[in-house]
Design a protein around this motif. Structure first.
Motif, PDB file in Angstrom:
ATOM      1  N   GLU A  22     -24.699  -5.491 -24.234  1.00 29.44           N
ATOM      2  CA  GLU A  22     -23.874  -5.808 -25.394  1.00 29.44           C
ATOM      3  C   GLU A  22     -22.757  -4.806 -25.676  1.00 29.44           C
ATOM      4  O   GLU A  22     -21.737  -5.169 -26.263  1.00 29.44           O
ATOM      5  CB  GLU A  22     -24.760  -5.894 -26.643  1.00 29.44           C
ATOM      6  N   GLY A  23     -22.963  -3.569 -25.309  1.00 29.41           N
ATOM      7  CA  GLY A  23     -22.040  -2.523 -25.712  1.00 29.41           C
ATOM      8  C   GLY A  23     -22.398  -1.995 -27.092  1.00 29.41           C
ATOM      9  O   GLY A  23     -23.108  -2.653 -27.861  1.00 29.41           O
ATOM     10  N   GLU A  24     -21.903  -0.826 -27.430  1.00 29.46           N
ATOM     11  CA  GLU A  24     -22.272  -0.155 -28.681  1.00 29.46           C
ATOM     12  C   GLU A  24     -21.839  -0.937 -29.910  1.00 29.46           C
ATOM     13  O   GLU A  24     -22.599  -1.078 -30.869  1.00 29.46           O
ATOM     14  CB  GLU A  24     -21.659   1.248 -28.718  1.00 29.46           C
ATOM     15  N   GLN A  25     -20.616  -1.473 -29.908  1.00 32.22           N
ATOM     16  CA  GLN A  25     -20.101  -2.146 -31.098  1.00 32.22           C
ATOM     17  C   GLN A  25     -20.926  -3.384 -31.448  1.00 32.22           C
ATOM     18  O   GLN A  25     -21.316  -3.582 -32.603  1.00 32.22           O
ATOM     19  CB  GLN A  25     -18.637  -2.532 -30.893  1.00 32.22           C
ATOM     20  N   LYS A  26     -21.209  -4.225 -30.456  1.00 31.31           N
ATOM     21  CA  LYS A  26     -21.976  -5.436 -30.715  1.00 31.31           C
ATOM     22  C   LYS A  26     -23.420  -5.102 -31.085  1.00 31.31           C
ATOM     23  O   LYS A  26     -23.976  -5.679 -32.030  1.00 31.31           O
ATOM     24  CB  LYS A  26     -21.951  -6.356 -29.501  1.00 31.31           C
ATOM     25  N   TYR A  27     -24.021  -4.177 -30.344  1.00 28.71           N
ATOM     26  CA  TYR A  27     -25.410  -3.802 -30.637  1.00 28.71           C
ATOM     27  C   TYR A  27     -25.539  -3.284 -32.069  1.00 28.71           C
ATOM     28  O   TYR A  27     -26.403  -3.728 -32.830  1.00 28.71           O
ATOM     29  CB  TYR A  27     -25.905  -2.745 -29.649  1.00 28.71           C
ATOM     30  N   SER A  28     -24.689  -2.355 -32.453  1.00 28.10           N
ATOM     31  CA  SER A  28     -24.755  -1.773 -33.794  1.00 28.10           C
ATOM     32  C   SER A  28     -24.464  -2.818 -34.867  1.00 28.10           C
ATOM     33  O   SER A  28     -25.092  -2.825 -35.930  1.00 28.10           O
ATOM     34  CB  SER A  28     -23.777  -0.606 -33.916  1.00 28.10           C
ATOM     35  N   GLY A  29     -23.504  -3.697 -34.578  1.00 22.50           N
ATOM     36  CA  GLY A  29     -23.176  -4.740 -35.546  1.00 22.50           C
ATOM     37  C   GLY A  29     -24.336  -5.684 -35.795  1.00 22.50           C
ATOM     38  O   GLY A  29     -24.610  -6.057 -36.945  1.00 22.50           O
ATOM     39  N   LEU A  30     -25.056  -6.052 -34.754  1.00 23.12           N
ATOM     40  CA  LEU A  30     -26.209  -6.930 -34.927  1.00 23.12           C
ATOM     41  C   LEU A  30     -27.355  -6.226 -35.629  1.00 23.12           C
ATOM     42  O   LEU A  30     -28.084  -6.840 -36.424  1.00 23.12           O
ATOM     43  CB  LEU A  30     -26.664  -7.463 -33.565  1.00 23.12           C
TER      44      LEU A  30
ATOM     45  N   ALA B 135     -37.641  -4.889 -32.783  1.00 19.46           N
ATOM     46  CA  ALA B 135     -37.746  -5.199 -31.355  1.00 19.46           C
ATOM     47  C   ALA B 135     -36.468  -4.821 -30.620  1.00 19.46           C
ATOM     48  O   ALA B 135     -36.509  -4.271 -29.510  1.00 19.46           O
ATOM     49  CB  ALA B 135     -38.047  -6.683 -31.154  1.00 19.46           C
ATOM     50  N   ARG B 136     -35.320  -5.091 -31.249  1.00 21.88           N
ATOM     51  CA  ARG B 136     -34.055  -4.714 -30.624  1.00 21.88           C
ATOM     52  C   ARG B 136     -33.921  -3.192 -30.536  1.00 21.88           C
ATOM     53  O   ARG B 136     -33.407  -2.669 -29.550  1.00 21.88           O
ATOM     54  CB  ARG B 136     -32.879  -5.328 -31.404  1.00 21.88           C
ATOM     55  N   GLN B 137     -34.381  -2.484 -31.554  1.00 18.26           N
ATOM     56  CA  GLN B 137     -34.341  -1.026 -31.520  1.00 18.26           C
ATOM     57  C   GLN B 137     -35.206  -0.484 -30.386  1.00 18.26           C
ATOM     58  O   GLN B 137     -34.848   0.479 -29.700  1.00 18.26           O
ATOM     59  CB  GLN B 137     -34.825  -0.459 -32.861  1.00 18.26           C
ATOM     60  N   LYS B 138     -36.351  -1.123 -30.163  1.00 20.34           N
ATOM     61  CA  LYS B 138     -37.266  -0.711 -29.095  1.00 20.34           C
ATOM     62  C   LYS B 138     -36.601  -0.807 -27.727  1.00 20.34           C
ATOM     63  O   LYS B 138     -36.845   0.018 -26.838  1.00 20.34           O
ATOM     64  CB  LYS B 138     -38.522  -1.579 -29.140  1.00 20.34           C
ATOM     65  N   TYR B 139     -35.755  -1.821 -27.537  1.00 20.51           N
ATOM     66  CA  TYR B 139     -35.090  -2.040 -26.250  1.00 20.51           C
ATOM     67  C   TYR B 139     -33.608  -1.689 -26.329  1.00 20.51           C
ATOM     68  O   TYR B 139     -32.778  -2.304 -25.650  1.00 20.51           O
ATOM     69  CB  TYR B 139     -35.282  -3.497 -25.818  1.00 20.51           C
ATOM     70  N   ARG B 140     -33.318  -0.697 -27.123  1.00 19.46           N
ATOM     71  CA  ARG B 140     -31.929  -0.313 -27.407  1.00 19.46           C
ATOM     72  C   ARG B 140     -31.126  -0.056 -26.135  1.00 19.46           C
ATOM     73  O   ARG B 140     -30.017  -0.569 -25.982  1.00 19.46           O
ATOM     74  CB  ARG B 140     -31.914   0.927 -28.292  1.00 19.46           C
ATOM     75  N   ASP B 141     -31.655   0.713 -25.218  1.00 21.82           N
ATOM     76  CA  ASP B 141     -30.892   1.109 -24.032  1.00 21.82           C
ATOM     77  C   ASP B 141     -30.520  -0.105 -23.182  1.00 21.82           C
ATOM     78  O   ASP B 141     -29.380  -0.225 -22.708  1.00 21.82           O
ATOM     79  CB  ASP B 141     -31.683   2.112 -23.198  1.00 21.82           C
ATOM     80  N   LYS B 142     -31.462  -1.017 -22.985  1.00 22.73           N
ATOM     81  CA  LYS B 142     -31.182  -2.214 -22.185  1.00 22.73           C
ATOM     82  C   LYS B 142     -30.170  -3.111 -22.896  1.00 22.73           C
ATOM     83  O   LYS B 142     -29.290  -3.690 -22.246  1.00 22.73           O
ATOM     84  CB  LYS B 142     -32.465  -2.975 -21.919  1.00 22.73           C
ATOM     85  N   LEU B 143     -30.294  -3.221 -24.210  1.00 20.85           N
ATOM     86  CA  LEU B 143     -29.368  -4.070 -24.953  1.00 20.85           C
ATOM     87  C   LEU B 143     -27.962  -3.464 -24.989  1.00 20.85           C
ATOM     88  O   LEU B 143     -26.970  -4.191 -24.947  1.00 20.85           O
ATOM     89  CB  LEU B 143     -29.886  -4.300 -26.372  1.00 20.85           C
ATOM     90  N   LEU B 144     -27.892  -2.150 -25.058  1.00 21.48           N
ATOM     91  CA  LEU B 144     -26.577  -1.503 -25.019  1.00 21.48           C
ATOM     92  C   LEU B 144     -25.848  -1.802 -23.716  1.00 21.48           C
ATOM     93  O   LEU B 144     -24.630  -1.998 -23.701  1.00 21.48           O
ATOM     94  CB  LEU B 144     -26.733   0.014 -25.195  1.00 21.48           C
TER      95      LEU B 144
END
Length: 268
Positions: A234-242, A222-231
């Protein structure tokens, strides 16, 4: 080695964000503000397992955003107290309680439950905690406190632990699995020993590892599906870490190298 990644401030601080709500719905099927491995089926069963009724006084340890506690208060009619160390979650929970007209029934407060609980002996009819005890140092003392504040006469305790060691886990996997906070990993049988030591009886244990693996997979997808909005949030570091964290949880639980067990017991 994996660095620390924030999960809880993001989730609770952005509780009303449409994208976080949609991720929760696609992960769990219903939005209780969850950040755990509890399935909707398990959430539905908890009030029955705890034998709750409208006269019950309930304590939730690790209430998060408070939505599930408010759901129980509304559907059962009981009174409920929620404790959490995250101020964003507690603030959200109290605001929701007032907004939904549940202020008289539901109360939430910031509390470090590794210290003595701020309640008199024999205060509650039931206590539950979803995937929280693994975060808290001093588990024997906490279980003793939970026993103390439960009323006698068969009152119920329920908690889950997703960090029971089931196989070989590498140091990198431990670091990734621990990246969102403080964690304690337990050998099989340790929780049962500590519960008996605290005085609990009639222990029951259910294996919910498979369900936890499914929750982790859906959450990551689900997070991958909404990657752009979450980025953006959250920013790249937090998004990728989660995303790494959720992938690690899925792998370890799917391969049963870490187990999630659900514990029930009574105060005689």
């Amino acid at each position: 080695m994996t660095g620390k990644v924030d999960l809880y401030d993001s989730e609770y601080g952005n509780y009303e964000s449409d994208v976080y709500q949609q991720v929760r719905i696609e992960t769990y099927g219903i939005d209780f503000g969850q950040t755990s491995w509890v399935t909707t089926e398990e959430s539905t069963q908890i009030p029955t397992l705890l034998e709750l009724n409208s006269n019950s006084s309930v304590l939730e340890i690790g209430c998060g955003s408070g939505v599930y506690a408010l759901h129980i208060a509304k559907t059962i009619g009981c009174s409920i107290t929620g404790l959490d160390i995250n101020a964003f979650g507690v603030q959200n929970a109290n605001q929701l309680a007032l907004h939904r007209g549940l202020g008289p029934q539901a109360h939430f407060q910031v509390c470090d439950v590794s210290k003595p609980l701020p309640f008199a002996d024999e205060t509650f009819d039931a206590i539950f905690s979803n995937d929280v005890l693994c975060h808290i140092p001093g588990r024997p003392a906490l279980l003793a406190e939970m026993y103390r504040v439960l009323k006698p006469g068969g009152r119920r305790l329920l908690f889950s632990d997703a960090l029971i060691i089931g196989g070989i886990v590498s140091q990198d996997e431990i670091a990734t699995r621990s990246s969102i906070g403080y964690y304690l990993f337990s050998p099989p049988g340790e929780n049962e020993r500590l519960m008996l030591q605290a005085g609990f009886t009639d222990l029951e244990v259910a294996d919910t590892t498979g369900q936890a693996a499914g929750t982790a997979a859906r959450w990551q997808q689900a997070r991958q599906k909404y990657r752009d909005k979450l980025l953006t949030l959250e920013g790249e570091q937090k998004y990728s870490g989660l995303q790494r964290f959720l992938s690690c949880v899925h792998t370890l639980t799917q391969e049963r190298r870490l187990l999630r067990l659900l514990y029930q017991a009574r105060k005689a």
